[in-house]
Design a protein around this motif. Structure first.
Motif, short mmCIF file in Angstrom:
data_model
loop_
_atom_site.label_atom_id
_atom_site.label_comp_id
_atom_site.label_asym_id
_atom_site.label_seq_id
_atom_site.Cartn_x
_atom_site.Cartn_y
_atom_site.Cartn_z
N ASP A 29 0.84 -1.20 0.00
CA ASP A 29 0.00 0.00 0.00
C ASP A 29 0.88 1.25 0.00
OD1 ASP A 29 -2.15 1.75 0.19
OD2 ASP A 29 -2.37 1.48 2.35
N ALA A 30 1.88 1.28 0.87
CA ALA A 30 2.77 2.44 0.96
C ALA A 30 3.55 2.63 -0.34
CB ALA A 30 3.73 2.28 2.14
N LEU A 31 3.95 1.53 -0.96
CA LEU A 31 4.65 1.60 -2.24
C LEU A 31 3.78 2.24 -3.31
CD1 LEU A 31 7.21 0.65 -3.93
CD2 LEU A 31 5.80 -1.33 -4.52
N LEU A 32 2.55 1.80 -3.40
CA LEU A 32 1.64 2.35 -4.41
C LEU A 32 1.35 3.82 -4.14
CD1 LEU A 32 -0.82 -0.67 -4.79
CD2 LEU A 32 1.05 0.00 -6.32
N GLU A 33 1.34 4.21 -2.90
CA GLU A 33 1.14 5.63 -2.58
C GLU A 33 2.31 6.48 -3.09
OE1 GLU A 33 -1.46 7.04 -1.54
OE2 GLU A 33 -2.64 5.60 -0.37
N SER A 90 -6.71 2.80 -2.56
CA SER A 90 -7.63 2.03 -1.71
C SER A 90 -8.07 0.79 -2.48
CB SER A 90 -8.86 2.87 -1.33
OG SER A 90 -9.57 3.28 -2.50
N GLY A 91 -8.69 -0.13 -1.76
CA GLY A 91 -9.28 -1.31 -2.38
C GLY A 91 -8.30 -2.21 -3.11
N ILE A 92 -7.11 -2.43 -2.55
CA ILE A 92 -6.10 -3.26 -3.23
C ILE A 92 -6.51 -4.73 -3.14
CG2 ILE A 92 -3.67 -3.88 -3.37
CD1 ILE A 92 -3.04 -1.35 -1.74
N THR A 93 -6.51 -5.40 -4.30
CA THR A 93 -6.75 -6.84 -4.34
C THR A 93 -5.66 -7.52 -5.16
OG1 THR A 93 -8.14 -6.78 -6.32
CG2 THR A 93 -9.24 -6.51 -4.19
N ILE A 94 -5.38 -8.77 -4.79
CA ILE A 94 -4.48 -9.62 -5.56
C ILE A 94 -5.25 -10.88 -5.91
CG2 ILE A 94 -2.37 -11.01 -5.53
CD1 ILE A 94 -1.11 -8.93 -3.74
N ASP A 95 -5.40 -11.13 -7.20
CA ASP A 95 -6.21 -12.25 -7.70
C ASP A 95 -7.61 -12.20 -7.11
OD1 ASP A 95 -4.17 -13.33 -9.30
OD2 ASP A 95 -3.30 -14.40 -7.60
N GLY A 96 -8.13 -10.98 -6.97
CA GLY A 96 -9.51 -10.78 -6.52
C GLY A 96 -9.70 -10.82 -5.03
N VAL A 97 -8.63 -11.07 -4.26
CA VAL A 97 -8.74 -11.17 -2.81
C VAL A 97 -8.17 -9.91 -2.17
CG1 VAL A 97 -8.07 -12.49 -0.76
CG2 VAL A 97 -8.52 -13.67 -2.92
N PRO A 98 -8.94 -9.26 -1.25
CA PRO A 98 -8.41 -8.04 -0.62
C PRO A 98 -7.09 -8.31 0.08
CG PRO A 98 -10.75 -8.27 -0.18
CD PRO A 98 -10.32 -9.55 -0.84
N ALA A 106 -1.15 -7.22 7.13
CA ALA A 106 -0.16 -7.97 7.90
C ALA A 106 0.42 -9.16 7.13
CB ALA A 106 -0.77 -8.45 9.21
N ALA A 107 -0.21 -9.54 6.04
CA ALA A 107 0.26 -10.70 5.28
C ALA A 107 1.43 -10.28 4.38
CB ALA A 107 -0.88 -11.28 4.45
N THR A 108 2.17 -11.28 3.91
CA THR A 108 3.31 -11.03 3.04
C THR A 108 3.00 -11.50 1.62
OG1 THR A 108 4.90 -11.24 4.86
CG2 THR A 108 5.76 -11.55 2.63
N TYR A 109 3.38 -10.66 0.66
CA TYR A 109 3.14 -10.96 -0.76
C TYR A 109 4.46 -10.83 -1.52
CZ TYR A 109 -1.63 -10.13 0.82
OH TYR A 109 -2.81 -10.17 1.52
N LYS A 110 4.61 -11.64 -2.55
CA LYS A 110 5.83 -11.61 -3.34
C LYS A 110 5.60 -10.77 -4.60
CE LYS A 110 8.10 -15.74 -1.61
NZ LYS A 110 8.82 -16.98 -1.97
#
Length: 590
Positions: free
Chosen positions: A482-486, A518-526, A530-534
């Protein structure tokens, strides 16, 4: 730590060691010391032609960003800087991740350029293993490529010695027969066997000894310990990579046994720096957790007999002083990348003791600017290879159904940017586990036009992505993403990262900076904060380029490196053709 030894074979070793340098005897200093100059390159990455975009710019000693690099200018600057006391060395990644003019010929043109420059020894870099140990051995010794043969004529091998004290051959019991191992024949064999039993069998010569003006200089070479995590498994098959500090001690002990007391470490490992600083400043920065960078730790910890550390890998330019384990000051430096900087190290050697006078060591990083005439012979050499590569450039690699352009929607999204991001995700999902890919818009340098028949050639794809950046995958938490996209929108600039189809979010222009996404989703999932994404991106972005500093927050040891961005793009076009312009709906307006 090991104690200094005096070898009875010192005289024999002196006769056996190849003397490489410039003819002539320098005038000794008033106290009888002998001057020596080293000129060093690191991370050239096959940039024979003048690098384009940000890869061809460098901050100079006055803080001004200037055009820099290109083999013809490197050669001209080398001739201007060298004198009768000069040895030329390198710190790895001379090849690999190279532009088409070199990569199309398995980097033989770049190695020939290094031969012509007179490089005498180089640490091996992680990219020297991109095509495996067997291919590196072929490049060193000469011979035809096992698949492509010799399209540009017989390859004779390198005239310089690749060094890798910390690169070990798994299961080996005897030293290889690669050029450069001959120097170890002059080490007392019983002691050599004991050292090899302790440290392992090196896959490459651990040391080289060169003579200049009647004194001997010993070079130890090593590569980043992270090589297994940033090179494909096939590239390092049968090899192990051990501690740089431990292997440098191994090299120093070997030099001791040869009676070589002037010792220099060439190491393919370095630090990140503060942006915009002079290449001669000590601008290195700590890791995000506050610990010292890997290059600094090596410079602080290697054997105190080593008087100078010339580094590579992080593509930065700096000159720093550290304290060695014996409490004495020692210089540690790096010279950028892509042939944009030549590091000049000057020192004197006490003729009687053979030791480098530590207080005499200086390093000056020269930016390879274009305000001098390029070397004409090298310019002609590069032009020849550019003409030869035209056949590769014209090869069809895929097709498109309509123009893919850099024309932006109101959100900043473009059809070409989206396709590149999709290709990057496709190329990094299996090896790096990527879930999202992001492409910097400034790295997209040309449109892909449908005319006349929708066929895309390799040369056209190369024009789109000419920088030969590495694809990397880095873990980000949802909050960091989120911070990166901002960071795409600031008061100073807008730089919209082109998203893969797996990523969707809403951008609200009217909101304050730092609150537009706002409203960030990955493969349709919000996305869970706290989770980690690659996240996949090129190494320019992962290094914090274009102001995306959030990329610098995670532990750097967790970064996975994959193919060159152009290779990822080309392979995706081949696998997915015909490719249609995607709908520009990954970023919604709020």
């Amino acid at each position: 730590m090991h104690q200094r030894t005096t070898s009875v074979l010192a005289a024999a070793a002196l006769a056996a060691v190849t003397a490489v340098g410039v003819a002539g005897v320098a005038t000794a200093t008033p106290n009888g010391n002998v001057p020596v100059r080293l000129l060093a390159l690191n991370d050239f990455h096959g940039n024979l032609d003048v690098p384009t975009g940000s890869s061809g710019r460098m901050v100079d000693e006055n803080g001004v960003t200037v055009e820099a690099g290109g083999a013809a200018y490197v050669a001209a600057w080398m001739k201007q800087l060298e004198n009768e006391n000069t040895l030329k060395v390198a710190e790895g990644d001379l090849i690999g991740a190279s532009p088409l003019v070199s990569a199309a010929f398995h980097d033989e043109p770049t190695l020939q350029f290094m031969n012509d420059l007179g490089i005498t020894a180089s640490a091996v870099g992680n990219h020297e293993f991109d095509e495996g140990y067997a291919e590196l051995s072929r490049l060193i010794t000469g011979g035809s490529h096992p698949v492509d043969g010799s399209p540009a004529g017989p390859w004779q091998g390198t005239d310089f010695t690749y060094l890798g004290a910390n690169v070990l051959l798994d299961g080996a019991t005897a030293l290889p027969t690669l050029p450069g191992f001959e120097v170890l024949q002059q080490v007392p064999q019983g002691q050599l066997k004991k050292l090899v039993a302790e440290y392992g069998v090196p896959a490459l010569p651990p040391i080289a000894v060169r003579q200049v003006n009647g004194v001997r200089i010993g070079f130890i070479g090593a590569v980043t310990e992270t090589t297994p995590t940033i090179v494909t498994a096939s590239g390092i098959q049968g090899l192990s990579f051990t501690s740089v500090v431990k292997s440098a001690e191994f090299g120093s002990q070997l030099l001791d046994l040869l009676g070589v007391d002037a010792q220099v470490l060439l190491v393919h490992e370095g630090d990140n720096v503060l942006s915009g600083k002079s290449p001669d400043s000590c601008s290195t920065t700590a890791n995000p957790d506050g610990s010292a960078g890997a290059g600094t730790l090596i410079a602080q910890q290697v054997d105190p007999q080593i008087d100078l550390i010339l580094a590579g890998h992080s593509h930065q330019a700096y000159v720093c002083q550290v304290t060695d384990p014996a409490g004495h000051p020692r210089l540690y430096s790096q010279g950028g990348s892509f042939g944009r900087v030549i590091s000049q190290a000057d020192f004197t050697v006490d003729r009687k003791s053979g030791e480098i006078v530590r207080s005499s060591v200086t390093v000056d990083n020269h930016v390879v600017t274009h305000d001098i005439a390029p070397d004409p012979a090298t310019a002609a050499f590069v032009d020849t290879w550019k003409q030869r590569v035209s056949a590769v450039s014209d090869k069809a690699i895929g097709s498109i159904t309509a123009d893919l352009t850099r024309v932006a929607a109101p959100t900043g999204e473009t059809t070409l940017g989206d396709v590149i991001a999709d290709g990057q995700l496709w190329a990094t999902k299996a090896g790096g586990g990527a879930q999202v890919a992001l492409m910097n818009p400034g790295g997209v340098r040309a449109d892909l036009s449908y005319a006349p028949d929708g066929v895309v050639t390799y040369g056209e794809a190369f024009a789109v992505q000419p920088f030969s950046n590495l694809m990397q995958v880095i873990p980000l938490t949802g909050a960091q993403l989120d911070a990166l996209l901002e960071q795409q929108w600031t008061a100073a600039r807008t730089a919209v990262l082109q998203p893969s189809a797996s990523l969707h979010y809403t951008y609200t222009p009217a909101n304050a900076f730092g609150d537009k996404v706002s409203g960030i989703t990955i493969d349709g999932v919000p996305v869970d904060p706290a989770a980690t994404y690659k996240v996949a991106a090129n190494n320019f972005l992962v290094g914090g380029g274009d102001g995306f500093s959030v990329f610098l927050q995670p532990d750097r040891s967790l970064i996975w490196s994959g193919p060159i961005d152009l290779d990822a793009f080309a392979a995706y076009l081949t696998a997915s053709s015909p490719v249609a312009p995607p709908a520009l709906n990954r970023i919604a307006l709020g």
